[in-house]
Design a protein around this motif. Structure first.
Motif, PDB file in Angstrom:
ATOM      1  N   SER A 229       0.832  -1.205   0.000  1.00 52.81           N
ATOM      2  CA  SER A 229       0.000   0.000   0.000  1.00 52.81           C
ATOM      3  C   SER A 229       0.867   1.256   0.000  1.00 52.81           C
ATOM      4  O   SER A 229       0.576   2.210  -0.735  1.00 52.81           O
ATOM      5  CB  SER A 229      -0.952   0.004   1.195  1.00 52.81           C
ATOM      6  OG  SER A 229      -0.244   0.182   2.400  1.00 52.81           O
TER       7      SER A 229
ATOM      8  N   LEU B 145       1.026   4.184  -2.848  1.00 51.86           N
ATOM      9  CA  LEU B 145       0.862   5.601  -2.527  1.00 51.86           C
ATOM     10  C   LEU B 145       2.065   6.417  -3.007  1.00 51.86           C
ATOM     11  O   LEU B 145       1.907   7.505  -3.572  1.00 51.86           O
ATOM     12  CB  LEU B 145       0.660   5.779  -1.021  1.00 51.86           C
ATOM     13  CG  LEU B 145      -0.664   5.257  -0.473  1.00 51.86           C
ATOM     14  CD1 LEU B 145      -0.672   5.306   1.045  1.00 51.86           C
ATOM     15  CD2 LEU B 145      -1.830   6.037  -1.045  1.00 51.86           C
TER      16      LEU B 145
ATOM     17  N   LEU C  26      -3.131   5.825  -6.288  1.00 47.36           N
ATOM     18  CA  LEU C  26      -3.532   6.365  -4.987  1.00 47.36           C
ATOM     19  C   LEU C  26      -4.751   5.634  -4.442  1.00 47.36           C
ATOM     20  O   LEU C  26      -4.807   5.302  -3.250  1.00 47.36           O
ATOM     21  CB  LEU C  26      -3.805   7.867  -5.098  1.00 47.36           C
ATOM     22  CG  LEU C  26      -2.580   8.741  -5.303  1.00 47.36           C
ATOM     23  CD1 LEU C  26      -2.994  10.178  -5.565  1.00 47.36           C
ATOM     24  CD2 LEU C  26      -1.652   8.671  -4.100  1.00 47.36           C
ATOM     25  N   VAL C  27      -5.727   5.364  -5.284  1.00 43.26           N
ATOM     26  CA  VAL C  27      -6.921   4.644  -4.831  1.00 43.26           C
ATOM     27  C   VAL C  27      -6.562   3.224  -4.417  1.00 43.26           C
ATOM     28  O   VAL C  27      -7.023   2.724  -3.380  1.00 43.26           O
ATOM     29  CB  VAL C  27      -8.007   4.660  -5.931  1.00 43.26           C
ATOM     30  CG1 VAL C  27      -9.140   3.707  -5.607  1.00 43.26           C
ATOM     31  CG2 VAL C  27      -8.547   6.066  -6.113  1.00 43.26           C
TER      32      VAL C  27
ATOM     33  N   GLY D  69      -3.647   2.172  -3.357  1.00 40.12           N
ATOM     34  CA  GLY D  69      -2.874   2.254  -2.120  1.00 40.12           C
ATOM     35  C   GLY D  69      -3.747   2.478  -0.901  1.00 40.12           C
ATOM     36  O   GLY D  69      -3.551   1.857   0.149  1.00 40.12           O
ATOM     37  N   LEU D  70      -4.734   3.357  -1.034  1.00 47.40           N
ATOM     38  CA  LEU D  70      -5.636   3.601   0.091  1.00 47.40           C
ATOM     39  C   LEU D  70      -6.509   2.382   0.383  1.00 47.40           C
ATOM     40  O   LEU D  70      -6.787   2.075   1.543  1.00 47.40           O
ATOM     41  CB  LEU D  70      -6.507   4.826  -0.196  1.00 47.40           C
ATOM     42  CG  LEU D  70      -5.770   6.160  -0.166  1.00 47.40           C
ATOM     43  CD1 LEU D  70      -6.703   7.280  -0.610  1.00 47.40           C
ATOM     44  CD2 LEU D  70      -5.213   6.441   1.208  1.00 47.40           C
ATOM     45  N   ALA D  71      -6.932   1.687  -0.662  1.00 49.14           N
ATOM     46  CA  ALA D  71      -7.730   0.475  -0.453  1.00 49.14           C
ATOM     47  C   ALA D  71      -6.909  -0.604   0.256  1.00 49.14           C
ATOM     48  O   ALA D  71      -7.407  -1.269   1.181  1.00 49.14           O
ATOM     49  CB  ALA D  71      -8.249  -0.044  -1.783  1.00 49.14           C
TER      50      ALA D  71
ATOM     51  N   LEU E 126      -4.317  -0.091   2.170  1.00 48.09           N
ATOM     52  CA  LEU E 126      -4.063   0.368   3.532  1.00 48.09           C
ATOM     53  C   LEU E 126      -5.301   0.132   4.412  1.00 48.09           C
ATOM     54  O   LEU E 126      -5.183  -0.282   5.558  1.00 48.09           O
ATOM     55  CB  LEU E 126      -3.668   1.836   3.538  1.00 48.09           C
ATOM     56  CG  LEU E 126      -3.185   2.417   4.849  1.00 48.09           C
ATOM     57  CD1 LEU E 126      -1.958   1.657   5.352  1.00 48.09           C
ATOM     58  CD2 LEU E 126      -2.866   3.884   4.700  1.00 48.09           C
ATOM     59  N   GLY E 127      -6.469   0.382   3.853  1.00 48.79           N
ATOM     60  CA  GLY E 127      -7.692   0.106   4.599  1.00 48.79           C
ATOM     61  C   GLY E 127      -7.855  -1.372   4.901  1.00 48.79           C
ATOM     62  O   GLY E 127      -8.284  -1.748   5.995  1.00 48.79           O
TER      63      GLY E 127
END
Length: 58
Positions: free
Chosen positions: A11, A15, A43-44, A46-48, A50-51
């Motif tokens: 992730s 990012l 970015l999307v 990476g955020l997914a 990370l979540g």
């Protein structure tokens, strides 16, 4: 535990790639639309990831 670490590292890599592509878009106006598109995708993603990693920690 190792799977969580891999997800977190992946992730952060996504990012960082997204930010790098955004910077590249600023420096190369001719290819900016391509860089911006891939920057957003990274970015999307990476955020997914990370979540997902934060969900697995709990």
């Amino acid at each position: 535990m190792a799977a969580r670490t891999v997800i977190v590292l992946l992730s952060f890599a996504c990012l960082a790639s997204g930010v790098g592509l955004a910077v590249a878009a600023l420096r190369d106006p001719a290819r900016a639309p391509q860089f911006e598109r891939w920057s957003g995708i990274c970015l999307v993603a990476g955020l997914a990831l990370l979540g997902a990693a934060l969900h697995f920690v709990r």
